[in-house]
Write a protein that holds these residues in place. Sequence first.
Motif, PDB file in Angstrom:
ATOM      1  N   PRO A   1       0.792  -1.288  -0.033  1.00 45.44           N
ATOM      2  CA  PRO A   1       0.002  -0.142  -0.024  1.00 45.44           C
ATOM      3  C   PRO A   1       0.779   1.073   0.067  1.00 45.44           C
ATOM      4  N   SER A   2       0.268   2.214  -0.809  1.00 44.82           N
ATOM      5  CA  SER A   2       0.955   3.493  -0.729  1.00 44.82           C
ATOM      6  C   SER A   2       0.714   4.365   0.528  1.00 44.82           C
ATOM      7  N   LEU A   3       1.438   5.463   0.885  1.00 45.54           N
ATOM      8  CA  LEU A   3       1.038   6.222   1.920  1.00 45.54           C
ATOM      9  C   LEU A   3      -0.333   6.967   1.863  1.00 45.54           C
ATOM     10  N   THR A   4      -0.710   7.041   0.585  1.00 48.08           N
ATOM     11  CA  THR A   4      -2.295   7.462   0.456  1.00 48.08           C
ATOM     12  C   THR A   4      -3.499   6.391   0.983  1.00 48.08           C
ATOM     13  N   THR A   5      -2.918   5.295   0.280  1.00 46.39           N
ATOM     14  CA  THR A   5      -3.914   4.245   0.671  1.00 46.39           C
ATOM     15  C   THR A   5      -3.846   3.736   2.103  1.00 46.39           C
ATOM     16  N   TYR A   6      -2.885   3.790   2.655  1.00 50.75           N
ATOM     17  CA  TYR A   6      -2.630   3.627   4.288  1.00 50.75           C
ATOM     18  C   TYR A   6      -3.492   4.558   4.899  1.00 50.75           C
ATOM     19  N   SER A   7      -3.192   5.863   4.469  1.00 50.11           N
ATOM     20  CA  SER A   7      -4.154   6.878   5.217  1.00 50.11           C
ATOM     21  C   SER A   7      -5.856   6.848   5.141  1.00 50.11           C
ATOM     22  N   GLN A   8      -5.938   6.320   3.904  1.00 47.77           N
ATOM     23  CA  GLN A   8      -7.648   6.016   3.714  1.00 47.77           C
ATOM     24  C   GLN A   8      -7.815   4.795   4.590  1.00 47.77           C
ATOM     25  N   LEU A   9      -7.186   3.818   4.532  1.00 44.42           N
ATOM     26  CA  LEU A   9      -7.384   2.932   5.504  1.00 44.42           C
ATOM     27  C   LEU A   9      -7.769   3.132   6.715  1.00 44.42           C
TER      28      LEU A   9
ATOM     29  N   SER B   1     -10.914   5.045   7.411  1.00 44.67           N
ATOM     30  CA  SER B   1     -11.986   4.091   7.273  1.00 44.67           C
ATOM     31  C   SER B   1     -12.271   3.045   8.557  1.00 44.67           C
ATOM     32  N   TYR B   2     -10.875   2.482   8.720  1.00 47.83           N
ATOM     33  CA  TYR B   2     -10.906   1.393   9.685  1.00 47.83           C
ATOM     34  C   TYR B   2      -9.527   1.482  10.511  1.00 47.83           C
ATOM     35  N   PRO B   3      -9.856   2.591  11.469  1.00 51.20           N
ATOM     36  CA  PRO B   3      -8.565   2.796  12.554  1.00 51.20           C
ATOM     37  C   PRO B   3      -8.547   1.910  13.523  1.00 51.20           C
ATOM     38  N   GLU B   4      -9.622   0.969  14.025  1.00 48.66           N
ATOM     39  CA  GLU B   4      -9.325  -0.046  14.859  1.00 48.66           C
ATOM     40  C   GLU B   4      -8.643  -1.463  14.544  1.00 48.66           C
ATOM     41  N   THR B   5      -8.863  -1.465  13.176  1.00 50.27           N
ATOM     42  CA  THR B   5      -8.574  -2.809  12.696  1.00 50.27           C
ATOM     43  C   THR B   5      -7.569  -3.064  11.796  1.00 50.27           C
ATOM     44  N   VAL B   6      -6.985  -1.917  11.067  1.00 45.55           N
ATOM     45  CA  VAL B   6      -5.931  -1.758  10.110  1.00 45.55           C
ATOM     46  C   VAL B   6      -4.622  -2.123  10.595  1.00 45.55           C
TER      47      VAL B   6
ATOM     48  N   VAL C   1      12.064   1.639  16.410  1.00 49.82           N
ATOM     49  CA  VAL C   1      11.487   0.330  16.466  1.00 49.82           C
ATOM     50  C   VAL C   1      10.100   0.184  16.285  1.00 49.82           C
ATOM     51  N   SER C   2       9.679  -0.378  15.143  1.00 50.89           N
ATOM     52  CA  SER C   2       8.116  -0.702  15.148  1.00 50.89           C
ATOM     53  C   SER C   2       8.020  -1.707  14.317  1.00 50.89           C
ATOM     54  N   THR C   3       7.340  -2.833  14.647  1.00 49.93           N
ATOM     55  CA  THR C   3       6.977  -4.029  13.626  1.00 49.93           C
ATOM     56  C   THR C   3       5.759  -3.704  12.792  1.00 49.93           C
ATOM     57  N   SER C   4       4.955  -2.722  13.105  1.00 57.05           N
ATOM     58  CA  SER C   4       3.930  -2.250  12.317  1.00 57.05           C
ATOM     59  C   SER C   4       3.788  -0.924  11.930  1.00 57.05           C
ATOM     60  N   VAL C   5       3.297  -0.525  11.088  1.00 56.82           N
ATOM     61  CA  VAL C   5       3.372   1.307  10.785  1.00 56.82           C
ATOM     62  C   VAL C   5       2.373   1.692  11.900  1.00 56.82           C
ATOM     63  N   THR C   6       3.012   2.815  12.452  1.00 53.83           N
ATOM     64  CA  THR C   6       2.488   3.515  13.710  1.00 53.83           C
ATOM     65  C   THR C   6       1.637   4.657  13.098  1.00 53.83           C
ATOM     66  N   PRO C   7       0.320   4.832  13.457  1.00 51.93           N
ATOM     67  CA  PRO C   7      -0.370   5.825  13.086  1.00 51.93           C
ATOM     68  C   PRO C   7      -0.106   7.398  13.119  1.00 51.93           C
TER      69      PRO C   7
ATOM     70  N   ARG D   1      10.393   4.286   4.606  1.00 55.86           N
ATOM     71  CA  ARG D   1      11.639   3.315   5.520  1.00 55.86           C
ATOM     72  C   ARG D   1      10.772   2.151   6.043  1.00 55.86           C
ATOM     73  N   CYS D   2       9.653   2.320   6.374  1.00 53.87           N
ATOM     74  CA  CYS D   2       8.912   1.132   7.178  1.00 53.87           C
ATOM     75  C   CYS D   2       8.685   0.048   5.920  1.00 53.87           C
ATOM     76  N   SER D   3       8.011   0.781   4.866  1.00 56.89           N
ATOM     77  CA  SER D   3       8.121   0.011   3.674  1.00 56.89           C
ATOM     78  C   SER D   3       6.862  -1.205   3.809  1.00 56.89           C
ATOM     79  N   PRO D   4       5.871  -0.997   4.428  1.00 55.60           N
ATOM     80  CA  PRO D   4       4.862  -2.127   4.587  1.00 55.60           C
ATOM     81  C   PRO D   4       4.568  -3.092   3.278  1.00 55.60           C
ATOM     82  N   SER D   5       4.799  -4.184   3.430  1.00 53.57           N
ATOM     83  CA  SER D   5       4.485  -5.379   2.369  1.00 53.57           C
ATOM     84  C   SER D   5       3.102  -5.445   2.031  1.00 53.57           C
ATOM     85  N   ALA D   6       2.284  -5.486   3.090  1.00 55.97           N
ATOM     86  CA  ALA D   6       0.688  -5.522   2.887  1.00 55.97           C
ATOM     87  C   ALA D   6       0.074  -4.826   4.081  1.00 55.97           C
TER      88      ALA D   6
END
Length: 404
Positions: free
Chosen positions: A66-74, A77-82, A167-173, A346-351
């Motif tokens: 996902p791009s940063l724009t896509t992540y921001s939209q998610l 829309s789904y702040p509790e589960t993304v 250090v973060s294993t997942s994208v921090t909002p 830099r985090c570059s999430p794969s999915a």
Amino acid sequence: MHATSPVEYRTHRIKKTFTIIGLIIFILSLAFPAYLIKVSVTNPINTIVKTNVTENHSQTAHVATPSLTTYSQLQTSYPETVHCSCTQTSISYSSFLGIRHKLHEICSSEFISQEWISYLSSNQFPVLSNDFRAISPMLFKALRSLCEVSQQMVHHNIMQFLSNEYVSTSVTPANLFHVQIQTRLDQLRSAMSESFSLTFSMIRETIQANALFSGLGTNFQLSVENNNVSTVPLLYNGCSCALSSKCITPAAIYNSTNSEILFVVPGFYKGCYVMESLLQSDLRCFYNQTCLDKLSSYYSLPTKFHVLNEANLNMFSINSTIADLLRRLMIEEQEMILSYENYYNRCSPSACSYSFQEPYMYEKVEIVRAETHLAHLIGTVIGIIGGTIAILHILMSTLIKLMI
């Protein structure tokens, strides 16, 4: 005895006949309900009821790279589960963070420049040892040293902080990310101040504990009597330098002939040690052109210097002591330049995965137990019997009237 007439006899016979017929019909009408009750009791049957029900069903979706724009939209829309896992879990702060700091204006002013210190040192008139003109060059040399130490310490600690890794294993909002970085910068400032204060306090206490002589002779004087040399502590407003290094009195310019006070320098003090006097002093005179011109008039060179600008004060005031400035390492402003986009790249999430609720319709089957069905049947039978009686009553009455 009255004889029964033929008409009365005929009426009596008709009523009796119809009564017998009605009774027979009534008894026959009970046969079917009685049979139903018997069947229900001997062979109970559960009734199956089917209804359509709609419920929300949780679904999970995935988005690859996902791009940063896509992540921001998610995230919106789904702040509790993304959830987006980082491919790079350790990221250097320097890759997304910049820190700019600005020290108090005195540290970039001409009042700690070599020109100003040379101006103070070039006095051509004889002055008393306790005159402000005698100690002022050392005061401003000490002030320049404090600015340099503060600048070096702040720069070193910032560089060290930026070399560390986030250090973060997942994208921090984004909102949480900004709060975390701001909190860590606040902790950095606090740690720097505490470290500097501790070291500086230890040095000052060591000097006082060992009763070291001031180079300007402002704390002790030597006394020679009968070939014996002793030290005599000086007093400032009744405070002895033998007991405290913090003894002070307002700094002044004196007439070298009769020791008359010519000018008390606002905000400045003299005392046991130059550094201790400086720490308890403030810079109010250097924000006032009249005060600065008055001070300059007692020096031999007529060089014009400009006052500090009060509008540049942010964390401090014109009455803040040098000790107040040092508690914050003289930092007047500090700006955080944070790039969330750089962090995300830099985090570059794969999915990314997220859950959402989707309407789902299904057929709900309920079984009504035989006991409930039997109770309903008995009620129905009672209703049938009551209805039969009412119908027979009306029907018999009508037929009897027609036939009489």
